[in-house]
Motif scaffolding. Sequence first.
Motif, PDB file in Angstrom:
ATOM      1  N   PRO A 138      18.880  13.031 -16.663  1.00 40.58           N
ATOM      2  CA  PRO A 138      18.554  14.304 -17.316  1.00 40.58           C
ATOM      3  C   PRO A 138      17.178  14.280 -17.997  1.00 40.58           C
ATOM      4  O   PRO A 138      16.850  13.340 -18.710  1.00 40.58           O
ATOM      5  N   GLY A 139      16.400  15.320 -17.689  1.00 45.65           N
ATOM      6  CA  GLY A 139      15.063  15.435 -18.281  1.00 45.65           C
ATOM      7  C   GLY A 139      14.065  14.444 -17.718  1.00 45.65           C
ATOM      8  O   GLY A 139      12.981  14.274 -18.261  1.00 45.65           O
ATOM      9  N   GLY A 140      14.433  13.794 -16.601  1.00 48.66           N
ATOM     10  CA  GLY A 140      13.517  12.816 -15.999  1.00 48.66           C
ATOM     11  C   GLY A 140      13.808  12.713 -14.511  1.00 48.66           C
ATOM     12  O   GLY A 140      14.066  13.720 -13.854  1.00 48.66           O
ATOM     13  N   TYR A 141      13.771  11.526 -13.980  1.00 47.17           N
ATOM     14  CA  TYR A 141      14.123  11.323 -12.573  1.00 47.17           C
ATOM     15  C   TYR A 141      14.479   9.861 -12.367  1.00 47.17           C
ATOM     16  O   TYR A 141      14.246   9.020 -13.240  1.00 47.17           O
ATOM     17  N   TRP A 142      15.048   9.565 -11.201  1.00 47.35           N
ATOM     18  CA  TRP A 142      15.204   8.147 -10.866  1.00 47.35           C
ATOM     19  C   TRP A 142      14.347   7.844  -9.649  1.00 47.35           C
ATOM     20  O   TRP A 142      13.981   8.751  -8.909  1.00 47.35           O
ATOM     21  N   TRP A 143      13.973   6.586  -9.496  1.00 49.85           N
ATOM     22  CA  TRP A 143      13.022   6.251  -8.432  1.00 49.85           C
ATOM     23  C   TRP A 143      13.418   4.993  -7.670  1.00 49.85           C
ATOM     24  O   TRP A 143      14.154   4.150  -8.192  1.00 49.85           O
ATOM     25  N   LEU A 144      12.906   4.942  -6.449  1.00 55.91           N
ATOM     26  CA  LEU A 144      12.986   3.708  -5.659  1.00 55.91           C
ATOM     27  C   LEU A 144      11.589   3.508  -5.069  1.00 55.91           C
ATOM     28  O   LEU A 144      11.154   4.288  -4.217  1.00 55.91           O
ATOM     29  N   PHE A 145      10.878   2.516  -5.595  1.00 51.03           N
ATOM     30  CA  PHE A 145       9.503   2.257  -5.165  1.00 51.03           C
ATOM     31  C   PHE A 145       9.485   0.920  -4.419  1.00 51.03           C
ATOM     32  O   PHE A 145       9.598  -0.149  -5.042  1.00 51.03           O
ATOM     33  N   ASP A 175       0.857  -1.189   0.000  1.00 54.00           N
ATOM     34  CA  ASP A 175       0.000   0.000   0.000  1.00 54.00           C
ATOM     35  C   ASP A 175       0.888   1.232   0.000  1.00 54.00           C
ATOM     36  O   ASP A 175       1.932   1.253   0.662  1.00 54.00           O
ATOM     37  N   VAL A 176       0.465   2.264  -0.716  1.00 52.85           N
ATOM     38  CA  VAL A 176       1.264   3.493  -0.785  1.00 52.85           C
ATOM     39  C   VAL A 176       0.495   4.622  -0.095  1.00 52.85           C
ATOM     40  O   VAL A 176      -0.707   4.788  -0.318  1.00 52.85           O
ATOM     41  N   GLU A 177       1.223   5.373   0.738  1.00 53.21           N
ATOM     42  CA  GLU A 177       0.609   6.513   1.442  1.00 53.21           C
ATOM     43  C   GLU A 177       0.981   7.838   0.796  1.00 53.21           C
ATOM     44  O   GLU A 177       0.374   8.860   1.062  1.00 53.21           O
ATOM     45  N   GLY A 178       2.055   7.828   0.002  1.00 57.27           N
ATOM     46  CA  GLY A 178       2.462   9.079  -0.623  1.00 57.27           C
ATOM     47  C   GLY A 178       3.798   8.942  -1.327  1.00 57.27           C
ATOM     48  O   GLY A 178       4.380   7.855  -1.409  1.00 57.27           O
ATOM     49  N   ILE A 179       4.251  10.097  -1.846  1.00 58.68           N
ATOM     50  CA  ILE A 179       5.513  10.128  -2.606  1.00 58.68           C
ATOM     51  C   ILE A 179       6.479  11.080  -1.910  1.00 58.68           C
ATOM     52  O   ILE A 179       6.104  12.213  -1.578  1.00 58.68           O
ATOM     53  N   ASP A 180       7.706  10.648  -1.707  1.00 59.96           N
ATOM     54  CA  ASP A 180       8.763  11.547  -1.240  1.00 59.96           C
ATOM     55  C   ASP A 180       9.565  11.999  -2.453  1.00 59.96           C
ATOM     56  O   ASP A 180      10.111  11.170  -3.184  1.00 59.96           O
ATOM     57  N   ARG A 187      13.329  17.252   1.132  1.00 61.28           N
ATOM     58  CA  ARG A 187      12.374  16.211   0.771  1.00 61.28           C
ATOM     59  C   ARG A 187      10.958  16.787   0.838  1.00 61.28           C
ATOM     60  O   ARG A 187      10.573  17.373   1.840  1.00 61.28           O
ATOM     61  N   LEU A 188      10.210  16.644  -0.255  1.00 59.33           N
ATOM     62  CA  LEU A 188       8.790  17.019  -0.226  1.00 59.33           C
ATOM     63  C   LEU A 188       7.997  15.740  -0.047  1.00 59.33           C
ATOM     64  O   LEU A 188       8.161  14.803  -0.828  1.00 59.33           O
ATOM     65  N   ARG A 189       7.158  15.712   0.956  1.00 57.46           N
ATOM     66  CA  ARG A 189       6.328  14.510   1.144  1.00 57.46           C
ATOM     67  C   ARG A 189       4.924  14.822   0.638  1.00 57.46           C
ATOM     68  O   ARG A 189       4.190  15.601   1.247  1.00 57.46           O
ATOM     69  N   VAL A 190       4.564  14.238  -0.501  1.00 57.60           N
ATOM     70  CA  VAL A 190       3.256  14.483  -1.103  1.00 57.60           C
ATOM     71  C   VAL A 190       2.369  13.292  -0.762  1.00 57.60           C
ATOM     72  O   VAL A 190       2.610  12.174  -1.208  1.00 57.60           O
ATOM     73  N   LYS A 191       1.338  13.577   0.051  1.00 58.04           N
ATOM     74  CA  LYS A 191       0.485  12.471   0.491  1.00 58.04           C
ATOM     75  C   LYS A 191      -0.547  12.112  -0.584  1.00 58.04           C
ATOM     76  O   LYS A 191      -1.049  12.993  -1.278  1.00 58.04           O
ATOM     77  N   GLY A 192      -0.857  10.856  -0.671  1.00 55.62           N
ATOM     78  CA  GLY A 192      -1.865  10.390  -1.634  1.00 55.62           C
ATOM     79  C   GLY A 192      -1.850   8.876  -1.661  1.00 55.62           C
ATOM     80  O   GLY A 192      -0.784   8.269  -1.687  1.00 55.62           O
ATOM     81  N   ASP A 217      16.343  -3.702   5.298  1.00 56.93           N
ATOM     82  CA  ASP A 217      14.924  -3.343   5.414  1.00 56.93           C
ATOM     83  C   ASP A 217      14.720  -1.898   4.959  1.00 56.93           C
ATOM     84  O   ASP A 217      15.389  -0.988   5.463  1.00 56.93           O
ATOM     85  N   ILE A 218      13.796  -1.699   4.041  1.00 56.71           N
ATOM     86  CA  ILE A 218      13.520  -0.337   3.574  1.00 56.71           C
ATOM     87  C   ILE A 218      12.667   0.350   4.634  1.00 56.71           C
ATOM     88  O   ILE A 218      11.660  -0.198   5.083  1.00 56.71           O
ATOM     89  N   GLU A 219      13.103   1.552   5.023  1.00 55.93           N
ATOM     90  CA  GLU A 219      12.308   2.304   6.006  1.00 55.93           C
ATOM     91  C   GLU A 219      11.064   2.864   5.326  1.00 55.93           C
ATOM     92  O   GLU A 219      11.138   3.286   4.161  1.00 55.93           O
ATOM     93  N   GLU A 220       9.974   2.891   6.025  1.00 57.39           N
ATOM     94  CA  GLU A 220       8.715   3.449   5.507  1.00 57.39           C
ATOM     95  C   GLU A 220       8.416   2.991   4.064  1.00 57.39           C
ATOM     96  O   GLU A 220       8.364   3.819   3.151  1.00 57.39           O
ATOM     97  N   PRO A 221       8.236   1.700   3.880  1.00 52.82           N
ATOM     98  CA  PRO A 221       7.988   1.226   2.504  1.00 52.82           C
ATOM     99  C   PRO A 221       6.693   1.772   1.900  1.00 52.82           C
ATOM    100  O   PRO A 221       6.464   1.648   0.699  1.00 52.82           O
ATOM    101  N   GLU A 222       5.867   2.389   2.745  1.00 56.29           N
ATOM    102  CA  GLU A 222       4.607   2.936   2.216  1.00 56.29           C
ATOM    103  C   GLU A 222       4.816   4.279   1.495  1.00 56.29           C
ATOM    104  O   GLU A 222       3.869   4.870   0.992  1.00 56.29           O
ATOM    105  N   TYR A 223       6.053   4.776   1.447  1.00 57.33           N
ATOM    106  CA  TYR A 223       6.342   5.994   0.667  1.00 57.33           C
ATOM    107  C   TYR A 223       7.251   5.640  -0.500  1.00 57.33           C
ATOM    108  O   TYR A 223       8.345   5.099  -0.306  1.00 57.33           O
ATOM    109  N   ILE A 224       6.761   5.908  -1.719  1.00 63.35           N
ATOM    110  CA  ILE A 224       7.615   5.683  -2.878  1.00 63.35           C
ATOM    111  C   ILE A 224       8.496   6.921  -3.050  1.00 63.35           C
ATOM    112  O   ILE A 224       8.113   8.028  -2.641  1.00 63.35           O
ATOM    113  N   ARG A 225       9.699   6.733  -3.576  1.00 61.51           N
ATOM    114  CA  ARG A 225      10.663   7.848  -3.627  1.00 61.51           C
ATOM    115  C   ARG A 225      11.021   8.237  -5.051  1.00 61.51           C
ATOM    116  O   ARG A 225      11.321   7.364  -5.866  1.00 61.51           O
TER     117      ARG A 225
END
Length: 459
Positions: free
Chosen positions: A214-221, A75-80, A89-94, A197-205
């Motif tokens: 460049p022109g995009g981003y990298w992620w850890l979900f 389950d995801v609670e938001g995006i960091d 870090r901006l924590r965008v809840k959703g 162990d990933i901390e707060e796995p309910e936040y995708i990064r």
Amino acid sequence: MHIVVKELKYDVVIVGQGPAGSSLSYLLRKSGLRVAGIDWVDWDHLWGKPCGDAIGAHHFEETGLPEPGDAVMQDVEGIDIYSPSEEIRLRVKGKGYMISRNRYGRRLVKEAMDSGVDVFLKTRVGTVVMENGKLVGVRARGPDGETFIFKANIIVDATGSGGSIRRKLPQEWPVNEPLKKTDASVAYRRIVELDYDIEEPEYIRIYLNQKIAPGGYWWLFPKGRRTANIGLGIQGGRGFPHPAQVYRDVLMKRPDVGREVKVYADSGALVPTRRPANTLAWDNFIGIGDNGYTVNPIHGGGMGYAMTAAKYAAKTIIEAFEKGDFSRYTLWAVNTKYMRTLGTKQAGLDIFRLFLQQLTDEEIEWGLKIGLMRAEDAYDTSVSGELKANFSVLDKAAMIVKMLGRPSMLLRLKTVADYMKKVKQLYMEYPDSPDDLARWVDRVEQVYREYKEKLGITW
Ligand SMILES: Cc1cc2nc3c(=O)[nH]c(=O)nc-3n(C[C@H](O)[C@H](O)[C@H](O)COP(=O)(O)OP(=O)(O)OC[C@H]3O[C@@H](n4cnc5c(N)ncnc54)[C@H](O)[C@@H]3O)c2cc1C
């Protein structure tokens, strides 16, 4: 050699059973229409295209498609969202989910089949069948090498941005609209088990970093405590390195990425990151999902919007059969439904995307540091397609002093906000008839030209 060709007749043929195509098969399953769904993959590879696997919860409610249920892996609670230095870090809840795409895709396809949709897997569509200039079907090769001709009143291209059907249609048909390389992201991801162990796995990064992506981003979900979908998208057409290479050379050196125990999946694909296609429909034809460039231009998420496009396509198809007319004039309804709702937001976000892609890491860091864009602004911008930067702070004396060092940034932001509005308005004025499309496209292109010139964008 004598080739046996099997001709099959349907009302609707949907080529591609990924998020767009299988959603449409599902939504038409009780329509009473004879529907065929075709995909070249087998059961275990349905929805198999590489993806970040993240989807907002609202998409299921908005489209009437089943909740992901046992396909949810986290389950995801938001995006960091992290600044280039990772100090901010901006924590965008959703609410959202990290899903098993294959599990969810199989469920949709199975339910569609159980209700009478004929699904042909391991079947590759090669060409379109035209009769007297009219699209009447597609030609495909089945799992045992047999040749099929699928005939239908409506052919739906849901084959992704490659456009297996669309690009084989006559050049003069406006649906045959090529994807510019700079309007796409080359993306690559791995699904890995990590040794920590990933901390707060309910936040995708999401990590903004123009040197890495460049022109995009990298992620850890995170997909649980120890499993993650990690990847990056890099703007195409500008000579940047391939994301798989950056992953190996840069990301693997990070302690949060490189500590892999197991790799479950490892591949890449193209993501269209532009405003929606000029038209999703023409005579006897509808194109949905990545095929109609319905991806969110900022974050590259496309599953939910492919599902929405399928929803509008299903309504349009049912209306067309009620009328008994499958011309562009009737199928146009898919455009008016999509463009004046999601389309306007995505077009606004496309303008914002072009701005973001030419920022330096320093500028991004600075903008986040002075609070120009806060978490709620990021959320509001992504939902509305209008720039919701913290303009109120610009009025304050302290902010003006901060902005003084970067007057060009202030001007650029104003331009971005203006053009986001302009383009949104144009999409609200999307033509009622295909006869007015060319004029409307000219207006859109003129606005893009002006905007790019003002920002000094040459690509
Ligand atoms: C690395 C990466 C990360 C992403 N991350 C996310 C994310 O986190 N969240 C999100 O929402 N979106 C994400 N996306 C975007 C998302 O994957 C797509 O928007 C989505 O899959 C589009 O669905 P679609 O059905 O339009 O196309 P596709 O998923 O491409 O499906 C097309 C289907 O058509 C079939 N097909 C193609 N040609 C033929 C043919 N000739 N004959 C028969 N069948 C054919 C294919 O086998 C496939 O099943 C990501 C994309 C990439 C590349």
